[in-house]
Design a protein around this motif. Sequence first.
Motif, short mmCIF file in Angstrom:
data_model
loop_
_atom_site.label_atom_id
_atom_site.label_comp_id
_atom_site.label_asym_id
_atom_site.label_seq_id
_atom_site.Cartn_x
_atom_site.Cartn_y
_atom_site.Cartn_z
N SER A 104 0.82 -1.21 0.00
CA SER A 104 0.00 0.00 0.00
C SER A 104 0.86 1.25 0.00
CB SER A 104 -0.91 0.01 1.23
OG SER A 104 -1.73 -1.14 1.26
N LEU A 105 2.10 1.12 0.45
CA LEU A 105 3.03 2.24 0.53
C LEU A 105 4.44 1.68 0.54
CD1 LEU A 105 3.54 5.34 1.09
CD2 LEU A 105 3.53 4.73 3.53
N VAL A 106 5.38 2.40 -0.09
CA VAL A 106 6.80 2.06 -0.02
C VAL A 106 7.52 3.14 0.77
CG1 VAL A 106 8.93 1.71 -1.32
CG2 VAL A 106 6.79 0.76 -2.18
N LEU A 107 8.21 2.76 1.83
CA LEU A 107 9.04 3.69 2.59
C LEU A 107 10.48 3.51 2.13
CD1 LEU A 107 7.63 3.19 6.23
CD2 LEU A 107 7.01 4.95 4.54
N ALA A 108 11.12 4.60 1.72
CA ALA A 108 12.49 4.51 1.22
C ALA A 108 13.28 5.72 1.68
CB ALA A 108 12.49 4.43 -0.31
N ASP A 109 14.53 5.49 2.10
CA ASP A 109 15.37 6.64 2.42
C ASP A 109 16.01 7.16 1.14
OD1 ASP A 109 17.46 4.87 1.90
OD2 ASP A 109 17.92 4.54 4.02
N ALA A 110 16.67 8.30 1.24
CA ALA A 110 17.22 8.94 0.05
C ALA A 110 18.28 8.08 -0.62
CB ALA A 110 17.80 10.31 0.43
N PRO A 121 10.30 7.22 -11.01
CA PRO A 121 9.01 7.19 -11.72
C PRO A 121 7.84 6.92 -10.79
CG PRO A 121 10.33 5.25 -12.25
CD PRO A 121 11.23 6.21 -11.55
N LEU A 122 8.06 6.11 -9.77
CA LEU A 122 6.97 5.85 -8.83
C LEU A 122 6.62 7.13 -8.07
CD1 LEU A 122 7.86 2.38 -7.28
CD2 LEU A 122 6.28 2.89 -9.11
N ALA A 123 7.64 7.89 -7.70
CA ALA A 123 7.37 9.14 -6.98
C ALA A 123 6.61 10.12 -7.86
CB ALA A 123 8.68 9.75 -6.50
N ARG A 124 6.99 10.17 -9.15
CA ARG A 124 6.28 11.08 -10.05
C ARG A 124 4.80 10.70 -10.13
NH1 ARG A 124 11.12 10.77 -13.16
NH2 ARG A 124 10.23 9.14 -14.48
N ARG A 125 4.55 9.41 -10.21
CA ARG A 125 3.15 8.97 -10.26
C ARG A 125 2.43 9.34 -8.96
NH1 ARG A 125 3.36 2.80 -12.56
NH2 ARG A 125 5.05 3.07 -14.04
N ALA A 126 3.13 9.15 -7.84
CA ALA A 126 2.50 9.45 -6.55
C ALA A 126 2.12 10.92 -6.46
CB ALA A 126 3.44 9.06 -5.41
N LEU A 136 2.01 -1.09 -7.67
CA LEU A 136 3.32 -0.87 -7.05
C LEU A 136 3.23 0.01 -5.81
CD1 LEU A 136 5.50 -0.35 -10.24
CD2 LEU A 136 5.03 -2.45 -8.99
N GLY A 137 2.22 0.78 -5.68
CA GLY A 137 2.03 1.60 -4.49
C GLY A 137 2.81 2.90 -4.54
N PRO A 138 2.34 3.94 -3.84
CA PRO A 138 3.06 5.21 -3.75
C PRO A 138 4.31 5.07 -2.89
CG PRO A 138 1.16 5.24 -2.32
CD PRO A 138 1.07 3.96 -3.10
N VAL A 139 5.19 6.06 -2.97
CA VAL A 139 6.45 6.06 -2.24
C VAL A 139 6.49 7.26 -1.31
CG1 VAL A 139 8.97 6.15 -2.44
CG2 VAL A 139 7.63 4.94 -4.16
N ALA A 140 7.01 7.07 -0.11
CA ALA A 140 7.24 8.17 0.83
C ALA A 140 8.68 8.09 1.33
CB ALA A 140 6.27 8.09 2.01
N THR A 141 9.32 9.24 1.43
CA THR A 141 10.70 9.30 1.89
C THR A 141 10.74 9.39 3.41
OG1 THR A 141 11.44 10.38 -0.15
CG2 THR A 141 12.85 10.62 1.79
N VAL A 142 11.60 8.59 4.02
CA VAL A 142 11.87 8.70 5.45
C VAL A 142 13.30 9.20 5.62
CG1 VAL A 142 10.21 6.94 6.13
CG2 VAL A 142 12.54 6.26 5.62
N GLY A 143 13.49 10.04 6.63
CA GLY A 143 14.81 10.65 6.80
C GLY A 143 14.97 11.85 5.90
N ARG A 145 15.30 14.23 2.96
CA ARG A 145 14.78 14.18 1.60
C ARG A 145 15.68 15.02 0.69
NH1 ARG A 145 11.49 17.17 -1.74
NH2 ARG A 145 10.30 15.94 -3.27
N LEU A 146 16.15 14.40 -0.40
CA LEU A 146 17.00 15.07 -1.36
C LEU A 146 16.21 15.38 -2.63
CD1 LEU A 146 20.25 12.93 -0.97
CD2 LEU A 146 19.69 15.10 0.11
N PRO A 147 16.71 16.30 -3.47
CA PRO A 147 16.00 16.61 -4.72
C PRO A 147 15.77 15.35 -5.56
CG PRO A 147 17.74 18.21 -4.32
CD PRO A 147 17.90 17.15 -3.27
N GLY A 148 14.57 15.20 -6.06
CA GLY A 148 14.23 14.04 -6.87
C GLY A 148 13.62 12.90 -6.07
N CYS A 149 13.66 13.00 -4.73
CA CYS A 149 13.08 11.95 -3.89
C CYS A 149 11.56 12.10 -3.83
CB CYS A 149 13.64 12.02 -2.47
SG CYS A 149 15.32 11.40 -2.31
N ALA A 150 10.91 11.05 -3.42
CA ALA A 150 9.46 11.08 -3.23
C ALA A 150 9.10 12.02 -2.08
CB ALA A 150 8.97 9.67 -2.92
N PRO A 151 7.84 12.42 -1.98
CA PRO A 151 7.42 13.28 -0.86
C PRO A 151 7.75 12.63 0.48
CG PRO A 151 5.70 13.13 -2.52
CD PRO A 151 6.74 12.14 -2.91
#
Length: 497
Positions: A104-110, A121-126, A136-143, A145-151
């Motif tokens: 339902s969600l992907v958590l990813a660090d930078a 591409p997943l972040a752009r869709r989100a 594939l589910g939306p992506v959220a950044t933990v920690g 956040r750098l340019p180009g990362c998901a919200p």
Amino acid sequence: MLDRLDHALRSRPERPAVLTATRTGAPRVRATRGELAEQSDAFAAALHARGLRAGDTVGVAVRPGPRALAVLLALWRLGLRGAVLDPGAGADVLRARLALARPSLVLADAAAQAVAGWARPLARRARLALPDLAGLGPVATVGRRLPGCAPALDLAAPRTGVPVLGDHDGDAVIVFTSGTTSLPRAVVHTRSSLAAGMASVGSLFDAHGEEPVLGGTFFVLVPALTRGAPVALPAREPRALARQLDRLRPQDTYLTPPQLRDALAVRARFHGRVWTGSAPASAELLERVRGAGADRAWGVYALTELFPAAAVESREKSAFEGPGDLVGAPLPGVLAKPDADGQLLLAGAAARDRYLGEEPDAWIRTGDRARLDGAGRIVLEGRVKDMVLRRAENIYPGLYEPALQIPGVELAVLVGVPAGDGDERLVAVVQPQRGAAEPALRSALSGPLRRMGTARPDALLFARIPLSGRSRKPDRAATAALAARRLGPVLPEVPHR
């Protein structure tokens, strides 16, 4: 144990939880116990605010450390299922795994997003808020956040009304182990099997008080922190790791065999008890660790499907004289038996529930050939898939490789090289320790090679053995290709005396 850890973190919030090393090897507090608990609460509130509920799947691509542990605790609290994602697996493999797990969600660090490339591409869709992200589910950044990362995940979400699942059982984690882009395979552990595995590790480590433990896996972090011991994450560079060991003097150390070999190469000194697993550990390697100062050195036999299954101390392993690789007696609660073809089967409370998309199965087919000796100990005889067929004889490398682990040998594997007529030639590929003279090693190996009887190799090659995977195990396919290139179509005969 994760419930106990949550309580333990809050009982002494000021104490250090996770340590890292400075350039001099001195410990630096990366997170206190209270900070871990606070971060876990924030993650739980954020996930709950996004509408995630017990039974939902969350993909996790976060580097091991305090943040990843806080995410695990938050998932545990809410009854969510975490799918562990390896950004280094490649875009196609990751997409196939995500499609199978359907988070339902992907958590990813930078760092994970930068390595993978798949998150962009997943972040752009989100951000476009499309109703269907192809499973594939939306992506959220933990920690950070750098340019180009998901919200970023909103850690300011209100914490009122966030539930605590309690003792209810259910899926806890998905760990991908193998498979292709068309057929990925994943191990599913339930809350009860994950807890049983961590409790089993806790009984091995027996960490206590404020003495530090050195290790970076969840199965080290959770039991040690639950018992009050801080955990130091191992330095990556060997000399930095050696300085860290010298300054920290940990009561327990868990490193992979490649990490141990790298540390020994720079003359690191060990302290207390040292544990190793994730890849084969020879008796000679364990004795070298003990010779470098460790009180005891243990090899742990473990699988993603059951961690841990058995353990053996260096003295017991060195005293073993039979063929094969002694990995120890099954740990309490672990059942072991060979099937009709000699493949080792394991079962127990810490065993995985099933493979994702398949029915539950109480017995794990390990892929290892093994026997139980008269004392009920597990003796490995090689991987079923690594069998070499030479002159109509089945040869299992793991039955003979331990005999090649003599002083001066860093690694040794037996591989099959196609002979061009449907047959294979058996090659012993030996990686010498730094400073070891090849002529002396060749002479010292003549006895072990001669005692291999009809399984005696057709050739002996000294070379650096390729490693693969996160645990840096010997890559047999790459080693076989290396042997074929180096030796050519006609293999030189192994000299004997």
